[in-house]
Scaffold this motif. Structure first.
Motif, short mmCIF file in Angstrom:
data_model
loop_
_atom_site.label_atom_id
_atom_site.label_comp_id
_atom_site.label_asym_id
_atom_site.label_seq_id
_atom_site.Cartn_x
_atom_site.Cartn_y
_atom_site.Cartn_z
N ILE A 441 0.89 -1.24 -0.01
CA ILE A 441 -0.03 -0.11 0.02
C ILE A 441 0.92 1.12 0.06
O ILE A 441 0.72 2.32 -0.70
CB ILE A 441 -0.95 -0.02 1.11
N GLU A 442 1.74 1.16 0.74
CA GLU A 442 2.83 2.46 0.92
C GLU A 442 3.30 2.84 -0.45
O GLU A 442 3.63 3.98 -0.79
CB GLU A 442 3.81 2.36 2.12
N ARG A 443 4.11 1.66 -1.11
CA ARG A 443 4.58 1.81 -2.27
C ARG A 443 3.67 2.42 -3.26
O ARG A 443 4.03 3.30 -4.04
CB ARG A 443 5.30 0.42 -2.84
N HIS A 444 2.51 1.85 -3.36
CA HIS A 444 1.44 1.95 -4.41
C HIS A 444 1.32 3.57 -4.28
O HIS A 444 1.15 4.33 -5.28
CB HIS A 444 0.23 1.44 -4.26
N VAL A 445 0.83 3.93 -3.01
CA VAL A 445 0.54 5.58 -2.78
C VAL A 445 1.63 6.32 -3.13
O VAL A 445 1.20 7.60 -3.79
CB VAL A 445 0.08 5.72 -1.26
N GLU A 446 2.78 6.03 -2.77
CA GLU A 446 4.12 6.94 -3.25
C GLU A 446 4.21 6.89 -4.69
O GLU A 446 4.59 7.97 -5.16
CB GLU A 446 5.18 6.20 -2.67
N SER A 447 3.68 5.86 -5.52
CA SER A 447 4.09 5.94 -7.01
C SER A 447 2.89 6.50 -7.65
O SER A 447 3.04 6.72 -8.78
CB SER A 447 4.11 4.55 -7.71
N LYS A 448 1.93 6.78 -6.73
CA LYS A 448 0.67 7.39 -7.63
C LYS A 448 0.02 8.75 -7.04
O LYS A 448 -0.87 8.99 -6.88
CB LYS A 448 -0.69 6.40 -7.31
N MET A 449 1.14 9.48 -6.63
CA MET A 449 0.86 10.78 -6.13
C MET A 449 -0.08 11.70 -7.10
O MET A 449 -0.59 12.59 -6.94
CB MET A 449 2.02 11.69 -5.66
N ASP A 450 0.08 11.42 -8.72
CA ASP A 450 -0.59 12.00 -9.52
C ASP A 450 -2.02 12.00 -9.43
O ASP A 450 -2.65 12.30 -10.20
CB ASP A 450 -0.09 11.85 -11.00
N MET A 451 -2.70 10.94 -8.68
CA MET A 451 -3.87 10.48 -8.43
C MET A 451 -4.57 11.63 -7.84
O MET A 451 -5.88 11.89 -8.13
CB MET A 451 -4.35 9.33 -7.74
N PHE A 452 -3.97 12.48 -7.08
CA PHE A 452 -4.61 13.90 -6.52
C PHE A 452 -4.94 14.65 -7.48
O PHE A 452 -6.03 15.56 -7.57
CB PHE A 452 -3.72 14.25 -5.20
N GLU A 453 -3.97 14.92 -8.49
CA GLU A 453 -4.04 15.95 -9.53
C GLU A 453 -5.40 15.26 -10.33
O GLU A 453 -6.10 16.38 -10.71
CB GLU A 453 -2.90 15.94 -10.22
N GLU A 454 -5.54 14.12 -10.66
CA GLU A 454 -6.53 13.50 -11.64
C GLU A 454 -7.82 13.62 -10.77
O GLU A 454 -8.77 14.28 -11.44
CB GLU A 454 -6.13 11.95 -11.57
N ALA A 455 -8.02 13.62 -9.41
CA ALA A 455 -9.18 13.93 -8.73
C ALA A 455 -9.48 15.22 -8.67
O ALA A 455 -10.53 15.59 -8.80
CB ALA A 455 -8.84 13.51 -7.09
N LYS A 456 -8.56 16.06 -8.57
CA LYS A 456 -8.74 17.53 -8.85
C LYS A 456 -9.47 17.97 -10.17
O LYS A 456 -10.35 18.55 -10.03
CB LYS A 456 -7.43 18.44 -8.50
N ASN A 457 -8.94 17.27 -11.21
CA ASN A 457 -9.22 17.54 -12.45
C ASN A 457 -10.85 17.09 -12.89
O ASN A 457 -11.59 17.59 -13.49
CB ASN A 457 -8.28 17.27 -13.53
N ALA A 458 -10.82 15.89 -12.10
CA ALA A 458 -12.13 15.21 -12.17
C ALA A 458 -13.31 16.12 -11.60
O ALA A 458 -14.56 16.18 -12.11
CB ALA A 458 -12.43 13.86 -11.51
N MET A 459 -12.89 16.54 -10.39
CA MET A 459 -14.02 17.32 -9.87
C MET A 459 -14.24 18.92 -10.46
O MET A 459 -15.65 19.05 -10.94
CB MET A 459 -13.64 17.74 -8.59
N LEU A 460 -13.16 19.25 -11.04
CA LEU A 460 -13.46 20.53 -11.81
C LEU A 460 -14.17 20.40 -13.07
O LEU A 460 -14.90 21.24 -13.74
CB LEU A 460 -12.10 21.20 -12.11
N LYS A 461 -14.02 19.48 -13.77
CA LYS A 461 -14.63 18.94 -15.04
C LYS A 461 -16.13 18.75 -14.51
O LYS A 461 -17.12 19.36 -15.56
CB LYS A 461 -14.22 17.60 -15.66
N GLN A 462 -16.63 17.96 -13.54
CA GLN A 462 -17.74 17.71 -13.06
C GLN A 462 -18.51 19.18 -13.10
O GLN A 462 -19.70 19.56 -13.21
CB GLN A 462 -18.09 16.87 -12.00
N LEU A 463 -17.84 20.10 -12.42
CA LEU A 463 -18.35 21.42 -12.26
C LEU A 463 -18.66 22.34 -13.01
O LEU A 463 -19.48 22.95 -13.30
CB LEU A 463 -17.33 22.00 -11.00
#
Length: 524
Positions: A441-463
């Motif tokens: 879990i720790e390795r995966h989260v560390e390697s996927k920090m771009d998922m927060f940017e992806e989440a931000k963009n997903a919300m802005l698109k829906q807005l």
């Protein structure tokens, strides 16, 4: 599956609803007890229990005005270990307009489990839901003194003020404490309202009844249509059609621009908050993840099974007691914490406060002033007023549904990014499983920090999608209504003046009553 095990419930094999009927509440209770309880002290005749197979039980009470338009839902506090029932739990929680938490008076303020459950569900109820009120109901006060009752109520309110996570979604005005006594209530007319507040809770249920607004919307629609029919018979409208149309279309253009600017300003504010969350997510995420994977109050041996269950359940821990933990929500909180207050102000669950800081409610074609200017077109403009009201009601319902999806999109994006990690962690067995799960879990989260940017963009698109939906609905609906209102069909339409007068009387009565109710609510 052998049919002999399902003789009493053949509907199970056909995925159908089983219907039970009875002339009395007691009889119905006896009928469905085997579908709702895991054990019972009933007679030996009840031999087989089906509750693990049951997804939902709906009880309908006939001829009960008290519960007309009101649905009472009894839910397990922290979800369900059954996946389908847990999904239903989430859906119901997110759809509740009022939540009652019932606990014994002698431990109301210190009821740790109740506060943990409320804290965990706060985002599903608040920004991710449509809850307007939370009521903490203290029971078993039959022998308590009034002073003690007040002390308990004050203690509960004091405890609520400490709940920062809950207060991100609910103000103090949304939280109330009630005390009830069944013995006191059974006295009938001699009930002391200060000692026992069941009557107040009944009044709250009555106020939840949406029958008035349904009736008001129906009468408003009829009033508008009759106004349009009667107005279309007037030949005097022809002389002013072009002038009225020009004023209406001019007002529409101005109002659309104002709504557009208001929404775009709000989206920019969300973008800034989300950007800050993304920037701070590496450090925040590390702390939050460590707290989840290395709980201070649980030994490694005990946590092994807890984490094993979580990775096999999409990152969600569900203890038998206490707070459920959703790792996806915990990670997403790096972003949600930056926008919670703004989101609550932008999309209040109390629609009287107005979506998009009141921009939708403020939208108006200024028909009142146009009626003064074009008196011969009063009926047509009255039709437009009712259409405008109907459109706002429709839009607010759309926004209420979409805002839940928008808020939850942050967690949904994180969850989708974590699925592979959970699957990999769940596959470990034998010695070192706990360490392997944690490391994965720790390795995966560390390697996927771009998922927060992806989440931000997903919300802005829906807005932005919601912005387009709002503007398109406003423009198309009102343009069509303007066209309808200015048509004249003198030869083919009946005279409905008498019907119009009757409906107008009901329309005025309903709106005067609603204004009086709103004023009373505002002053209470």
């Amino acid at each position: 599956m052998d049919n002999k095990y399902f003789r009493d419930i053949p509907e199970f094999r056909m995925s159908k609803i089983k219907i039970l009927e009875s002339d009395s509440a007691e009889g119905l209770s006896e009928e469905f007890v085997r579908y709702t309880r895991s054990e019972s002290n009933e007679t030996e005749e009840v031999k087989r229990w089906y509750w693990p197979l049951v997804k939902c039980v709906t009880v309908k009470v006939p001829d009960n005005d008290f519960l007309d338009h009101v649905t009472l839902v009894d839910l397990p506090g922290n979800g369900d270990t059954n996946t389908s029932r847990d999904q239903m739990w989430k859906e119901f929680v997110a759809s509740c307009s009022t939540v009652w938490i019932v606990t014994a008076m002698n431990r109301a303020a210190s009821e740790k489990e109740a506060w943990e459950i409320l804290e965990d569900a706060s985002s599903l109820l608040g920004n991710g839901g449509e809850c307007q009120q939370i009521h903490f109901i203290c029971t078993k006060l039959d022998h308590e003194k009034p002073d003690d009752i007040n002390k308990v109520k004050n203690a509960v309110m004091k405890e609520f003020k400490k709940q920062n996570q809950i207060k991100d979604h609910f103000s103090e005005d949304c939280f109330k404490v009630f005390t009830v006594s069944s013995k006191e209530f059974l006295k009938g007319e001699n009930v002391n309202p200060d000692h026992n507040e069941i009557l107040k809770l009944k009044e709250i249920l009555k106020n939840l009844n949406d029958a008035h607004s349904e009736t008001s919307n129906y009468v408003s629609g009829a009033y508008g249509i009759l106004s349009l029919i009667q107005g279309a018979k007037s030949r005097e409208v022809l002389e002013q059609t072009n002038d009225v149309r020009a004023d209406l279309e001019g007002n529409l253009s101005i109002q659309l621009n104002q709504v557009k600017k208001a929404i775009e300003d709000i989206i920019k504010a969300f973008e800034q908050g989300l950007r800050e969350g993304v920037e701070k997510s590496p450090n925040l995420c590390e702390r939050k993840l460590k707290s989840f994977l290395y709980p201070s109050k649980m030994s490694g041996g005990a946590f092994h099974q807890t984490l094993k269950f979580a990775v096999g359940n999409g990152g969600i821990q569900k203890p038998n007691k206490g707070k459920r933990k959703d790792l996806n929500m915990i990670l997403a909180s790096c972003l949600t914490e930056r926008i919670d207050e703004k989101f609550r102000d932008t999309f209040p669950n109390d629609l009287k406060c107005g979506n998009f800081n009141g921009a939708i409610d403020a939208f108006s074609l200024s028909t009142d002033s146009l009626i003064e200017k074009y008196k011969n077109v009063k009926l047509q403009l009255t039709f437009l007023q009712t259409e405008e009201k109907k459109m706002k009601t429709k839009l607010n319902k759309i926004i209420l549904t979409q805002k839940k999806l928008i808020y939850n999109s942050l967690t949904d994006t994180i969850r989708n990014n974590m699925k592979g990690c959970y699957k990999e962690a769940a596959a470990f067995k034998g010695t070192g499983t706990l360490k392997n799960m944690r490391d994965t879990i720790e390795r995966h989260v560390e390697s996927k920090m771009d998922m927060f940017e992806e989440a931000k963009n997903a919300m802005l698109k829906q807005l932005n999608d919601l912005k387009e939906t709002v503007l398109r609905t406003l423009k198309e609906t009102m343009k069509e209504s303007i066209e309808h209102s200015l048509k004249t069909e003198a030869c083919s339409l009946p005279d409905v003046s008498e019907h119009l007068e009757v409906v107008k009387k009901h329309y005025d009565e309903l709106h005067d009553g609603q204004d009086e109710k709103n004023n009373h609510t505002g002053n209470s």
